[in-house]
Design a protein around this motif. Structure first.
Motif, mmCIF file in Angstrom:
data_model
loop_
_atom_site.group_PDB
_atom_site.id
_atom_site.type_symbol
_atom_site.label_atom_id
_atom_site.label_comp_id
_atom_site.label_asym_id
_atom_site.label_seq_id
_atom_site.Cartn_x
_atom_site.Cartn_y
_atom_site.Cartn_z
ATOM 1 N N ARG A 187 0.860 -1.177 0.000
ATOM 2 C CA ARG A 187 0.000 0.000 0.000
ATOM 3 C C ARG A 187 0.898 1.228 0.000
ATOM 4 N NH1 ARG A 187 0.387 -1.645 5.210
ATOM 5 N NH2 ARG A 187 0.543 -0.047 6.817
ATOM 6 N N ILE A 188 0.272 2.389 -0.208
ATOM 7 C CA ILE A 188 1.037 3.629 -0.111
ATOM 8 C C ILE A 188 0.582 4.404 1.113
ATOM 9 C CG2 ILE A 188 1.447 3.774 -2.600
ATOM 10 C CD1 ILE A 188 -0.605 6.070 -2.685
ATOM 11 N N ARG A 189 1.476 5.230 1.613
ATOM 12 C CA ARG A 189 1.192 6.113 2.743
ATOM 13 C C ARG A 189 1.597 7.514 2.289
ATOM 14 N NH1 ARG A 189 4.718 4.412 7.311
ATOM 15 N NH2 ARG A 189 3.254 2.709 7.407
ATOM 16 N N LEU A 190 0.795 8.507 2.585
ATOM 17 C CA LEU A 190 1.079 9.866 2.151
ATOM 18 C C LEU A 190 1.904 10.615 3.186
ATOM 19 C CD1 LEU A 190 -2.401 10.908 0.698
ATOM 20 C CD2 LEU A 190 -0.514 9.712 -0.430
ATOM 21 N N ARG A 191 2.844 11.418 2.685
ATOM 22 C CA ARG A 191 3.640 12.287 3.545
ATOM 23 C C ARG A 191 3.370 13.739 3.140
ATOM 24 N NH1 ARG A 191 9.930 11.362 3.606
ATOM 25 N NH2 ARG A 191 9.334 9.775 5.105
ATOM 26 N N ASP A 192 3.069 14.576 4.095
ATOM 27 C CA ASP A 192 2.854 16.012 3.909
ATOM 28 C C ASP A 192 1.769 16.372 2.895
ATOM 29 O OD1 ASP A 192 4.838 16.619 5.767
ATOM 30 O OD2 ASP A 192 6.417 16.562 4.245
ATOM 31 N N PRO A 193 0.596 15.751 2.989
ATOM 32 C CA PRO A 193 -0.458 16.155 2.054
ATOM 33 C C PRO A 193 -1.038 17.523 2.415
ATOM 34 C CG PRO A 193 -1.336 14.573 3.603
ATOM 35 C CD PRO A 193 0.143 14.692 3.890
ATOM 36 N N ASP A 194 -1.339 18.297 1.420
ATOM 37 C CA ASP A 194 -1.999 19.589 1.598
ATOM 38 C C ASP A 194 -3.386 19.325 2.185
ATOM 39 O OD1 ASP A 194 -3.938 21.734 0.404
ATOM 40 O OD2 ASP A 194 -1.919 22.599 0.239
ATOM 41 N N PRO A 195 -3.845 20.145 3.127
ATOM 42 C CA PRO A 195 -5.192 19.935 3.686
ATOM 43 C C PRO A 195 -6.281 19.913 2.614
ATOM 44 C CG PRO A 195 -3.998 21.507 5.029
ATOM 45 C CD PRO A 195 -3.143 21.242 3.823
ATOM 46 N N ALA A 196 -6.113 20.708 1.569
ATOM 47 C CA ALA A 196 -7.107 20.718 0.491
ATOM 48 C C ALA A 196 -7.101 19.391 -0.265
ATOM 49 C CB ALA A 196 -6.847 21.875 -0.469
ATOM 50 N N LEU A 197 -5.928 18.783 -0.420
ATOM 51 C CA LEU A 197 -5.845 17.474 -1.077
ATOM 52 C C LEU A 197 -6.533 16.425 -0.223
ATOM 53 C CD1 LEU A 197 -4.843 15.567 -3.300
ATOM 54 C CD2 LEU A 197 -2.679 15.395 -2.060
ATOM 55 N N ARG A 198 -6.318 16.464 1.073
ATOM 56 C CA ARG A 198 -6.972 15.503 1.966
ATOM 57 C C ARG A 198 -8.480 15.660 1.918
ATOM 58 N NH1 ARG A 198 -4.206 14.875 7.619
ATOM 59 N NH2 ARG A 198 -5.646 13.145 7.606
ATOM 60 N N ALA A 199 -8.945 16.908 1.877
ATOM 61 C CA ALA A 199 -10.387 17.159 1.800
ATOM 62 C C ALA A 199 -10.948 16.631 0.483
ATOM 63 C CB ALA A 199 -10.670 18.645 1.945
ATOM 64 N N LEU A 200 -10.217 16.824 -0.599
ATOM 65 C CA LEU A 200 -10.661 16.339 -1.908
ATOM 66 C C LEU A 200 -10.698 14.814 -1.938
ATOM 67 C CD1 LEU A 200 -11.551 17.092 -4.748
ATOM 68 C CD2 LEU A 200 -9.137 17.201 -5.396
ATOM 69 N N LEU A 201 -9.684 14.176 -1.349
ATOM 70 C CA LEU A 201 -9.669 12.705 -1.294
ATOM 71 C C LEU A 201 -10.855 12.193 -0.480
ATOM 72 C CD1 LEU A 201 -5.846 12.108 -0.792
ATOM 73 C CD2 LEU A 201 -7.185 11.550 -2.830
ATOM 74 N N ASP A 202 -11.159 12.855 0.627
ATOM 75 C CA ASP A 202 -12.326 12.475 1.434
ATOM 76 C C ASP A 202 -13.614 12.661 0.643
ATOM 77 O OD1 ASP A 202 -10.866 11.706 3.639
ATOM 78 O OD2 ASP A 202 -11.116 13.619 4.696
ATOM 79 N N LEU A 203 -13.684 13.744 -0.105
ATOM 80 C CA LEU A 203 -14.879 14.051 -0.880
ATOM 81 C C LEU A 203 -15.185 12.971 -1.912
ATOM 82 C CD1 LEU A 203 -17.098 16.188 -1.482
ATOM 83 C CD2 LEU A 203 -15.537 17.119 -3.195
ATOM 84 N N VAL A 204 -14.132 12.434 -2.544
ATOM 85 C CA VAL A 204 -14.347 11.397 -3.561
ATOM 86 C C VAL A 204 -14.357 9.993 -2.959
ATOM 87 C CG1 VAL A 204 -13.441 12.803 -5.438
ATOM 88 C CG2 VAL A 204 -11.908 11.253 -4.229
ATOM 89 N N GLY A 205 -14.171 9.895 -1.636
ATOM 90 C CA GLY A 205 -14.283 8.603 -0.963
ATOM 91 C C GLY A 205 -13.020 7.773 -0.939
ATOM 92 N N LEU A 206 -11.861 8.392 -1.136
ATOM 93 C CA LEU A 206 -10.599 7.654 -1.078
ATOM 94 C C LEU A 206 -9.933 7.903 0.269
ATOM 95 C CD1 LEU A 206 -9.160 8.349 -4.629
ATOM 96 C CD2 LEU A 206 -10.155 6.223 -3.784
ATOM 97 N N ARG A 207 -9.594 6.834 0.948
ATOM 98 C CA ARG A 207 -8.951 6.933 2.253
ATOM 99 C C ARG A 207 -7.505 6.459 2.120
ATOM 100 N NH1 ARG A 207 -12.869 9.652 3.288
ATOM 101 N NH2 ARG A 207 -14.714 8.911 4.330
ATOM 102 N N PHE A 208 -6.604 7.289 2.572
ATOM 103 C CA PHE A 208 -5.189 6.949 2.556
ATOM 104 C C PHE A 208 -4.624 7.088 3.948
ATOM 105 C CE2 PHE A 208 -5.866 8.097 -1.862
ATOM 106 C CZ PHE A 208 -5.108 7.161 -2.542
ATOM 107 N N GLU A 209 -3.688 6.230 4.272
ATOM 108 C CA GLU A 209 -2.957 6.354 5.512
ATOM 109 C C GLU A 209 -2.016 7.545 5.342
ATOM 110 O OE1 GLU A 209 0.319 3.761 7.941
ATOM 111 O OE2 GLU A 209 -1.090 2.700 6.669
ATOM 112 N N VAL A 210 -1.933 8.390 6.362
ATOM 113 C CA VAL A 210 -1.068 9.555 6.324
ATOM 114 C C VAL A 210 0.010 9.375 7.375
ATOM 115 C CG1 VAL A 210 -0.946 12.063 6.629
ATOM 116 C CG2 VAL A 210 -2.917 11.038 5.490
ATOM 117 N N GLU A 211 1.235 9.630 6.982
ATOM 118 C CA GLU A 211 2.361 9.465 7.891
ATOM 119 C C GLU A 211 2.164 10.313 9.139
ATOM 120 O OE1 GLU A 211 6.744 8.660 6.544
ATOM 121 O OE2 GLU A 211 6.387 10.799 6.644
#
Length: 114
Positions: free
Chosen positions: A67-91
Motif C-alpha cells: 500500500r502507499i502512505r502519504l507524507r505532507d499532504p496539503d489539507p485541500a488534497l486531503r479534503a478532496l480525497l475524502d470528498l471522492v471517498g478515497l482513504r489513505f494512511e497519512v504518515e
C-alpha cells in the motif's frame, strides 16, 4: 524497517503516471517492504489529476501486495480525497483501527456495568 520513499514531483502529467506506478511496484518488490511512502508536498495544487494519480498508485501497490502512505499532504488534497471517498494512511497519524495508547474511556454515572 524504514519504508522506501517516492517523491512525487510537481504537476504530474498523464504520461508520467505509468512510470510512477512502475516505481511503486519496483520499490515494493526490491525492498520487500509492505508500504511505500509517497511524499506529496510538491505535487502542486490539488485537483482531480492528483486524485487520479494517487488512486492509480494505490492500485499498483495493492496489486503488488502493499500500500502507499502519504507524507505532507496539503489539507485541500486531503479534503478532496475524502470528498471522492478515497482513504489513505497519512504518515504520523494513528491508524483508525488502533486505539491511541494510554487512553481510557470515561464512564458516566448511571452507566450499566459490562
Amino acid at each position: 524497517m524504514t519504508p522506501p520513499v517516492l517523491v512525487l514531483p510537481g504537476p504530474v502529467t498523464r504520461d508520467e503516471v505509468r512510470g510512477l506506478s512502475d516505481d511503486v511496484r519496483a520499490l515494493l518488490h526490491g525492498t520487500g517492504a509492505r508500504v511505500v511512502v509517497c511524499d506529496v508536498a510538491g505535487l502542486g495544487p490539488p485537483g482531480l489529476a492528483a486524485v487520479d494519480l494517487l488512486a492509480r498508485l494505490q492500485l499498483a501497490a495493492r496489486r503488488a501486495g502493499g500500500r502507499i502512505r502519504l507524507r505532507d499532504p496539503d489539507p485541500a488534497l486531503r479534503a478532496l480525497l475524502d470528498l471522492v471517498g478515497l482513504r489513505f494512511e497519512v504518515e504520523g497519524e494513528v491508524e483508525e483501527r488502533e486505539p491511541p495508547l494510554r487512553v481510557e474511556e470515561a464512564v458516566e454515572p448511571g452507566d450499566a456495568a459490562l
